[in-house]
Write an enzyme that holds these catalytic residues in place. Structure first.
Site, PDB file in Angstrom:
ATOM      1  N   ILE A  33      38.163  46.379  41.476  1.00  0.00           N
ATOM      2  CA  ILE A  33      37.852  45.696  42.740  1.00  0.00           C
ATOM      3  C   ILE A  33      38.606  44.366  42.858  1.00  0.00           C
ATOM      4  CG2 ILE A  33      35.848  44.320  42.012  1.00  0.00           C
ATOM      5  CD1 ILE A  33      34.322  45.436  44.403  1.00  0.00           C
ATOM      6  N   ASN A  87      38.237  45.096  26.734  1.00  0.00           N
ATOM      7  CA  ASN A  87      37.575  43.838  26.421  1.00  0.00           C
ATOM      8  C   ASN A  87      36.228  44.154  25.774  1.00  0.00           C
ATOM      9  OD1 ASN A  87      39.656  42.355  27.643  1.00  0.00           O
ATOM     10  ND2 ASN A  87      38.703  42.514  29.657  1.00  0.00           N
ATOM     11  N   GLY A  93      36.077  38.776  26.532  1.00  0.00           N
ATOM     12  CA  GLY A  93      36.275  38.760  27.980  1.00  0.00           C
ATOM     13  C   GLY A  93      35.537  39.850  28.731  1.00  0.00           C
ATOM     14  N   GLN A  94      34.617  40.540  28.051  1.00  0.00           N
ATOM     15  CA  GLN A  94      33.892  41.625  28.731  1.00  0.00           C
ATOM     16  C   GLN A  94      32.844  41.043  29.671  1.00  0.00           C
ATOM     17  OE1 GLN A  94      32.126  44.528  26.076  1.00  0.00           O
ATOM     18  NE2 GLN A  94      31.523  45.887  27.761  1.00  0.00           N
ATOM     19  N   HIS A 100      34.633  50.499  29.203  1.00  0.00           N
ATOM     20  CA  HIS A 100      35.706  50.898  30.122  1.00  0.00           C
ATOM     21  C   HIS A 100      37.038  50.433  29.548  1.00  0.00           C
ATOM     22  CE1 HIS A 100      34.307  46.871  31.225  1.00  0.00           C
ATOM     23  NE2 HIS A 100      35.568  46.606  31.545  1.00  0.00           N
TER      24      HIS A 100
HETATM   25  P1  5GP Z   1      35.685  43.426  31.947  1.00  0.00           P
HETATM   26  O1  5GP Z   1      35.874  41.946  32.193  1.00  0.00           O
HETATM   27  O2  5GP Z   1      34.228  43.744  31.667  1.00  0.00           O
HETATM   28  O3  5GP Z   1      36.610  44.001  30.933  1.00  0.00           O
HETATM   29  O4  5GP Z   1      36.101  44.129  33.291  1.00  0.00           O
HETATM   30  C1  5GP Z   1      35.228  44.423  34.332  1.00  0.00           C
HETATM   31  C2  5GP Z   1      36.089  44.757  35.518  1.00  0.00           C
HETATM   32  O5  5GP Z   1      35.297  45.433  36.462  1.00  0.00           O
HETATM   33  C3  5GP Z   1      36.675  43.529  36.224  1.00  0.00           C
HETATM   34  O6  5GP Z   1      38.094  43.621  36.219  1.00  0.00           O
HETATM   35  C4  5GP Z   1      36.084  43.604  37.630  1.00  0.00           C
HETATM   36  O7  5GP Z   1      36.995  43.233  38.630  1.00  0.00           O
HETATM   37  C5  5GP Z   1      35.694  45.065  37.738  1.00  0.00           C
HETATM   38  N1  5GP Z   1      34.545  45.323  38.599  1.00  0.00           N
HETATM   39  C6  5GP Z   1      33.355  44.665  38.606  1.00  0.00           C
HETATM   40  N2  5GP Z   1      32.526  45.187  39.523  1.00  0.00           N
HETATM   41  C7  5GP Z   1      33.196  46.211  40.105  1.00  0.00           C
HETATM   42  C8  5GP Z   1      32.851  47.143  41.142  1.00  0.00           C
HETATM   43  O8  5GP Z   1      31.762  47.144  41.706  1.00  0.00           O
HETATM   44  N3  5GP Z   1      33.800  48.067  41.475  1.00  0.00           N
HETATM   45  C9  5GP Z   1      35.035  48.100  40.867  1.00  0.00           C
HETATM   46  N4  5GP Z   1      35.878  49.041  41.286  1.00  0.00           N
HETATM   47  N5  5GP Z   1      35.392  47.239  39.888  1.00  0.00           N
HETATM   48  C10 5GP Z   1      34.483  46.307  39.520  1.00  0.00           C
END
Ligand code: 5GP
Ligand code: ZN
Length: 114
Positions: A33, A87, A93-94, A100
């Site tokens: 997103i 992450n 950075g998670q 994922h």
């Molecule tokens: P993390 O920081 O946990 O590795 O990555 C989480 C990712 O999820 C971030 O890059 C963030 O932009 C994405 N994200 C968070 N909420 C949503 C959502 O509702 N939909 C989508 N498509 N991505 C999301």
């Protein structure tokens, strides 16, 4: 298993809209997103594991990586190059605690790792 209130469980269940670019038996691939590169996808396992450390299913981890590779090829960014990132925990950075893998590409990523 679905975790109530988990945003990625809700994306997998299609309760929250997302742009789906690929699906496999155990994963779904959606556009991030808040993209950090022209191509920024998330390979999300259908099953809920909070972090990489909580996932003992090595076959699933292999499917995630193979899915990222196949998706990069399909989108034509294999040759130009891409990066896979998982992450893990706050210090890594998670921010979403459903395992994922990020697939980033479409621009030069050389240089700093993070
Ligand atoms: P993390 O920081 O946990 O590795 O990555 C989480 C990712 O999820 C971030 O890059 C963030 O932009 C994405 N994200 C968070 N909420 C949503 C959502 O509702 N939909 C989508 N498509 N991505 C999301
Ligand atoms: Zn979840």
């Amino acid at each position: 298993m679905t975790m109530t209130g988990c945003v990625f469980c809700r994306i997998v269940a299609k309760e929250i809209p997302s742009t789906v670019v690929n699906e496999t038996e155990q994963t779904i691939v959606v556009k991030d997103i808040n993209p950090q590169a022209p191509t920024h996808l998330l390979v999300i396992p259908r099953a809920h594991y909070s972090t990489l450390l909580d996932c003992g299913d090595d076959a699933l981890l292999a499917e995630m990586m193979a899915t990222a590779r196949d998706t990069a090829q399909k989108l034509g960014i294999g040759k130009s190059g891409f990066r896979l990132v998982v992450n893990t925990n706050e210090g890594g950075g998670q921010t979403v605690f459903h395992l994922h893998m990020h697939l980033l590409g479409g621009r030069a990523l050389a240089g700093r790792m993070g």
